[in-house]
Design a protein around this motif. Sequence first.
Motif, PDB file in Angstrom:
ATOM      1  N   TYR A 210     -30.503  31.570 -82.704  1.00 15.82           N
ATOM      2  CA  TYR A 210     -30.652  32.520 -81.993  1.00 15.82           C
ATOM      3  C   TYR A 210     -32.509  32.947 -82.640  1.00 15.82           C
ATOM      4  O   TYR A 210     -33.188  32.302 -83.631  1.00 15.82           O
ATOM      5  CB  TYR A 210     -30.325  33.515 -83.319  1.00 15.82           C
ATOM      6  N   ARG A 211     -32.849  33.070 -81.756  1.00 17.37           N
ATOM      7  CA  ARG A 211     -34.213  33.149 -81.585  1.00 17.37           C
ATOM      8  C   ARG A 211     -35.371  32.028 -82.031  1.00 17.37           C
ATOM      9  O   ARG A 211     -36.063  32.465 -82.607  1.00 17.37           O
ATOM     10  CB  ARG A 211     -34.837  34.861 -82.288  1.00 17.37           C
ATOM     11  N   GLY A 212     -34.794  30.906 -81.310  1.00 14.55           N
ATOM     12  CA  GLY A 212     -35.123  29.384 -81.522  1.00 14.55           C
ATOM     13  C   GLY A 212     -34.973  28.758 -83.126  1.00 14.55           C
ATOM     14  O   GLY A 212     -34.805  27.711 -83.399  1.00 14.55           O
ATOM     15  N   GLN A 213     -34.128  29.958 -83.744  1.00 20.46           N
ATOM     16  CA  GLN A 213     -33.819  29.503 -85.531  1.00 20.46           C
ATOM     17  C   GLN A 213     -32.292  28.712 -84.765  1.00 20.46           C
ATOM     18  O   GLN A 213     -31.078  29.216 -84.460  1.00 20.46           O
ATOM     19  CB  GLN A 213     -34.012  29.831 -86.402  1.00 20.46           C
ATOM     20  N   ARG A 214     -31.878  27.638 -85.708  1.00 24.40           N
ATOM     21  CA  ARG A 214     -30.681  26.455 -85.575  1.00 24.40           C
ATOM     22  C   ARG A 214     -30.028  27.912 -86.547  1.00 24.40           C
ATOM     23  O   ARG A 214     -30.409  27.682 -87.377  1.00 24.40           O
ATOM     24  CB  ARG A 214     -30.438  25.290 -86.382  1.00 24.40           C
ATOM     25  N   ILE A 215     -28.497  28.209 -86.752  1.00 25.92           N
ATOM     26  CA  ILE A 215     -27.884  28.613 -88.142  1.00 25.92           C
ATOM     27  C   ILE A 215     -26.407  27.788 -87.613  1.00 25.92           C
ATOM     28  O   ILE A 215     -25.718  27.492 -86.212  1.00 25.92           O
ATOM     29  CB  ILE A 215     -27.265  29.908 -86.652  1.00 25.92           C
ATOM     30  N   GLY A 216     -26.767  27.168 -88.211  1.00 29.96           N
ATOM     31  CA  GLY A 216     -25.241  26.923 -88.836  1.00 29.96           C
ATOM     32  C   GLY A 216     -24.065  27.351 -88.960  1.00 29.96           C
ATOM     33  O   GLY A 216     -24.385  29.046 -89.090  1.00 29.96           O
ATOM     34  N   ILE A 217     -22.428  27.174 -88.518  1.00 34.17           N
ATOM     35  CA  ILE A 217     -21.401  27.567 -88.210  1.00 34.17           C
ATOM     36  C   ILE A 217     -20.803  26.883 -88.780  1.00 34.17           C
ATOM     37  O   ILE A 217     -20.172  25.908 -88.802  1.00 34.17           O
ATOM     38  CB  ILE A 217     -20.924  27.575 -86.569  1.00 34.17           C
ATOM     39  N   VAL A 218     -20.138  28.216 -90.497  1.00 35.96           N
ATOM     40  CA  VAL A 218     -19.454  27.199 -91.376  1.00 35.96           C
ATOM     41  C   VAL A 218     -18.157  27.406 -90.793  1.00 35.96           C
ATOM     42  O   VAL A 218     -17.444  26.215 -91.723  1.00 35.96           O
ATOM     43  CB  VAL A 218     -20.194  27.379 -92.463  1.00 35.96           C
ATOM     44  N   ARG A 219     -17.951  28.332 -90.460  1.00 34.29           N
ATOM     45  CA  ARG A 219     -16.875  29.387 -90.704  1.00 34.29           C
ATOM     46  C   ARG A 219     -16.626  30.309 -89.216  1.00 34.29           C
ATOM     47  O   ARG A 219     -17.676  31.163 -89.099  1.00 34.29           O
ATOM     48  CB  ARG A 219     -15.959  29.763 -91.566  1.00 34.29           C
ATOM     49  N   ALA A 220     -15.461  30.467 -88.508  1.00 28.64           N
ATOM     50  CA  ALA A 220     -15.500  30.925 -86.984  1.00 28.64           C
ATOM     51  C   ALA A 220     -13.869  31.467 -86.961  1.00 28.64           C
ATOM     52  O   ALA A 220     -13.135  31.003 -87.471  1.00 28.64           O
ATOM     53  CB  ALA A 220     -15.915  30.261 -85.796  1.00 28.64           C
ATOM     54  N   SER A 221     -13.395  32.733 -86.549  1.00 27.20           N
ATOM     55  CA  SER A 221     -12.858  32.704 -85.939  1.00 27.20           C
ATOM     56  C   SER A 221     -11.738  33.441 -84.767  1.00 27.20           C
ATOM     57  O   SER A 221     -13.108  34.157 -84.400  1.00 27.20           O
ATOM     58  CB  SER A 221     -11.692  33.752 -86.707  1.00 27.20           C
ATOM     59  N   ILE A 222     -10.961  33.742 -83.693  1.00 31.82           N
ATOM     60  CA  ILE A 222     -10.797  34.241 -82.013  1.00 31.82           C
ATOM     61  C   ILE A 222     -10.917  35.703 -82.778  1.00 31.82           C
ATOM     62  O   ILE A 222     -10.410  36.014 -84.144  1.00 31.82           O
ATOM     63  CB  ILE A 222      -9.925  33.837 -82.212  1.00 31.82           C
ATOM     64  N   ALA A 223     -11.092  36.349 -81.789  1.00 27.28           N
ATOM     65  CA  ALA A 223     -11.695  37.865 -81.835  1.00 27.28           C
ATOM     66  C   ALA A 223     -11.278  38.377 -80.538  1.00 27.28           C
ATOM     67  O   ALA A 223     -11.508  37.970 -79.454  1.00 27.28           O
ATOM     68  CB  ALA A 223     -12.757  38.758 -81.990  1.00 27.28           C
TER      69      ALA A 223
END
Length: 282
Positions: A210-223
């Motif tokens: 996001y805007r060149g910054q790495r964003i680690g995704i630790v948990r995600a779910s379907i929406a």
Amino acid sequence: MAGVVTQPDRPGSRGVVRESAVKAAARALGIPVVQPAGLAPPEVATVLALRPEALVWAAYGNKIPKRLLDAVSGRAINVHASLLPRWRGAAPIAHAILAGDDETGITLMEGTAALDAGPILAQTKTRIGDRETRGELEARLATIGGELLERELPRYLRAQLVRRPQDVRQITLAPKLDPALGALDLGEPAEALVRSVRAYTPDPGAFTTYRGQRIGIVRASIAGGRGAAHGTFEIRDGAPHVAAGAGWLRLDEVKPAGKRAMSGSEWARGLRDLREDARLPS
């Protein structure tokens, strides 16, 4: 004499070198520990100096030379975290999650010089939780594997277990995860992306930018959500959402570069000037 052979100590998070849980447990029990970088002839000689009568290994990371197997007359058990012959290789737990398998388990196989190819001695199954990460499943399987080994090893050493050859028609391979593939391809369905996040957690990690910054995704779910081009990024009910190839992905827990892990809502509160045409990655 009992002995433990384990990988050399390596840097962990923040570059700090810590001994493994295996080494710590062995030291606490007063069991000799050797940590060869590989199993070339000089290192094999070091292991043979322990005068082993049988071998047991789990997730060791090196092939076991025939010379070692011959030294124990083939009395060897490999504890493997899959229902062989499905998922032979270095990352069976991750690949079971990536494939959407409903169940996995532990296989005790007779150890051979060929990778994960020995006859099956015993197996036990377990369901894979819908939200279970690789790290969480790995911890559960470690306990299950220890219990199975404790129960069946004495029977194996008394030659009471039946060897069952693996069905070569059912073999699937589980190579080591490529860290670069942790970059989420938002053109994929949300369901597949959730599995990727689970399989890559805690390491090597799923991520976007996001805007060149790495964003680690630790948990995600379907929406659910309106139809939108994949990569469309918006804050909904205080939580960050991104459109996938099919469905939407809600970012439940993230780790911005250089920061601690936090809830997606907490991260969203810190975003400034979020445009209506915001996208991920960006």
